[in-house]
Design an enzyme around this catalytic site. Structure first.
Site, short mmCIF file in Angstrom:
data_model
loop_
_atom_site.label_atom_id
_atom_site.label_comp_id
_atom_site.label_asym_id
_atom_site.label_seq_id
_atom_site.Cartn_x
_atom_site.Cartn_y
_atom_site.Cartn_z
N ARG A 93 40.97 41.03 40.62
CA ARG A 93 41.06 41.59 41.97
C ARG A 93 41.63 43.00 41.92
O ARG A 93 42.29 43.37 40.99
CB ARG A 93 41.96 40.71 42.85
CG ARG A 93 41.32 39.39 43.23
CD ARG A 93 42.25 38.52 44.06
NE ARG A 93 42.70 39.20 45.25
CZ ARG A 93 43.99 39.37 45.58
NH1 ARG A 93 44.94 38.90 44.80
NH2 ARG A 93 44.33 40.00 46.69
N LYS A 118 51.34 33.03 36.02
CA LYS A 118 49.93 33.00 36.44
C LYS A 118 49.08 32.21 35.45
O LYS A 118 49.06 32.48 34.25
CB LYS A 118 49.42 34.44 36.57
CG LYS A 118 48.00 34.51 37.13
CD LYS A 118 47.73 35.82 37.82
CE LYS A 118 46.25 35.97 38.14
NZ LYS A 118 45.95 37.08 39.01
N ARG A 146 54.77 40.67 45.74
CA ARG A 146 55.72 40.53 44.63
C ARG A 146 56.86 39.67 45.10
O ARG A 146 57.37 39.86 46.22
CB ARG A 146 56.28 41.90 44.23
CG ARG A 146 55.23 42.97 44.06
CD ARG A 146 55.02 43.36 42.61
NE ARG A 146 53.80 44.14 42.48
CZ ARG A 146 53.71 45.44 42.63
NH1 ARG A 146 54.82 46.14 42.85
NH2 ARG A 146 52.56 46.08 42.49
C1 BTN Z 1 42.45 38.02 39.52
O1 BTN Z 1 43.41 37.23 39.51
O2 BTN Z 1 42.63 39.23 39.49
C2 BTN Z 1 41.06 37.45 39.59
C3 BTN Z 1 40.51 37.10 38.24
C4 BTN Z 1 39.10 36.54 38.28
C5 BTN Z 1 38.52 36.35 36.91
C6 BTN Z 1 37.19 35.65 36.95
S1 BTN Z 1 36.64 35.15 35.35
C7 BTN Z 1 35.08 34.76 35.99
C8 BTN Z 1 34.72 35.83 36.99
N1 BTN Z 1 34.09 36.97 36.35
C9 BTN Z 1 34.84 38.06 36.43
O3 BTN Z 1 34.55 39.17 35.94
N2 BTN Z 1 35.97 37.79 37.08
C10 BTN Z 1 36.02 36.42 37.53
#
Ligand code: BTN
Length: 327
Positions: A126, A191, A325
């Site tokens: 994100r 996380k 946070r």
């Molecule tokens: C986050 O916490 O920032 C979100 C992470 C999301 C990761 C997943 S892995 C499968 C899908 N493909 C990606 O490129 N991102 C999501």
């Protein structure tokens, strides 16, 4: 090209095949691997180094060969599809891809198309962050889904996805998974995974979402570069196999997304509290480097907005470009 997934296998085909050969966790001699892959022993050594660079631990057993430090259950398209109950979902598995979300977006994947990868070379998180995705150490899965309800009604979708993933993980493991608003997957302030929901389409008509979930399953050296506290499912007891977990997530998502389109956010709002990782904690709402709000997390409202108690009053925070946070 509509409805077709064109996957460019970016980890070299040899490295992906080598990973597949080693996945059983047994010792494989250089000669045997060279034979199986049809390349020289020197080339095998090079590909072993490529795999090690992804954080995989591979032992060199003198006089015997190479061995993965731990066996890995490889993703298996047929197994995942046979375990998935939802008739809407069809899964594809690839060895390596830049990002499963991006691939489905680029391919304009059709409703119910799912993509799983052993590794992502440019996994996306994100707010423009990257998602480290070493081979065999995590689950990287995306699902394309069409809605008729319009983008306006999809605002709480990312909470629906996080809640559904946390629920699946609790059902299949002993891990007390929670959701840090809006959709980070947490276990005890560390996380475990995250969700990336990307939507496009009409404000009041047909629209589509690509929903991506990344879960840390086993520790990997590459994760040492992650700045925040993180954990893996294995740290909290034995989890399900990767194929079973992938199928359960896809099934869980399919029924949650159907219910969300039919009934809106209300059924998910009702289930949020036991999963709320922030409830009662002192937090800061940050945008860029700027602290926008300081207060105590007080749950969510019926639209999925975060509630923060601040100087005796409740403030609401919508999703988007803010991060939360814990102070
Ligand atoms: C986050 O916490 O920032 C979100 C992470 C999301 C990761 C997943 S892995 C499968 C899908 N493909 C990606 O490129 N991102 C999501």
């Amino acid at each position: 090209m509509q409805n077709r997934i064109e996957i460019k296998d970016l980890m070299s085909a040899s490295a992906a095949s080598l990973f597949a050969c080693l996945a059983d966790g047994r010792v494989h001699s250089g000669a045997q691997l060279a034979d199986a892959l049809g390349i020289s022993r020197q080339a095998i050594w090079k590909q072993i180094e490529t795999l090690r660079e992804t954080g995989l631990e591979i032992h060199a057993r003198p006089g015997r060969g190479y061995q993965l430090a731990r066996p890995v259950e490889q993703l298996d398209k047929n197994l995942v599809n046979s375990l998935v109950k939802s008739p809407a979902v069809r899964a594809t598995v690839v060895g390596a891809v830049n990002s499963t979300n991006q691939s489905l977006l680029d391919a304009r994947a059709s409703h119910g198309q799912a993509l799983l990868a052993e590794t992502q070379l440019a996994g996306r998180g994100r707010r423009g962050r990257s998602w480290i995705s070493p081979p065999g150490s995590g689950l990287y899965v995306s699902l394309a889904w069409d809605f008729d309800c319009g983008l306006t009604r999809l605002a709480p979708l990312s909470l629906v996805v996080g809640l559904t993933a946390a629920k699946c993980l609790r059902q299949l493991s002993e891990a007390p998974v929670t959701v840090k608003w809006p959709n980070d997957l947490f276990i005890q302030q560390a996380k475990l995974g995250g969700c990336l929901v990307e939507v496009s389409g009409a404000a009041e008509g047909p629209c589509r979402a690509v929903v991506g979930i990344g879960i840390n399953l086993f520790p990997n050296r590459a994760m040492s570069s992650v700045s925040q506290a993180w954990t893996t499912l294995e740290d909290h007891g034995s989890g399900p196999g990767r194929n079973r977990l992938a199928a359960a997530l896809l099934d869980g998502l399919a029924s949650a997304l159907e219910q969300f389109e039919a009934d809106g956010f209300a059924p998910f709002y009702a289930k949020w509290d036991p999963y709320d990782a922030l409830a009662g904690l002192p937090i800061r709402v940050v945008s860029g480097q700027k602290v926008m709000i300081r207060g105590t997390a007080a749950g969510i409202d019926r639209h999925g907005q975060l509630l923060v108690r601040c100087d005796g009053r409740i403030k609401t925070v919508a999703g988007g470009e803010v991060s939360i946070r814990v102070s």
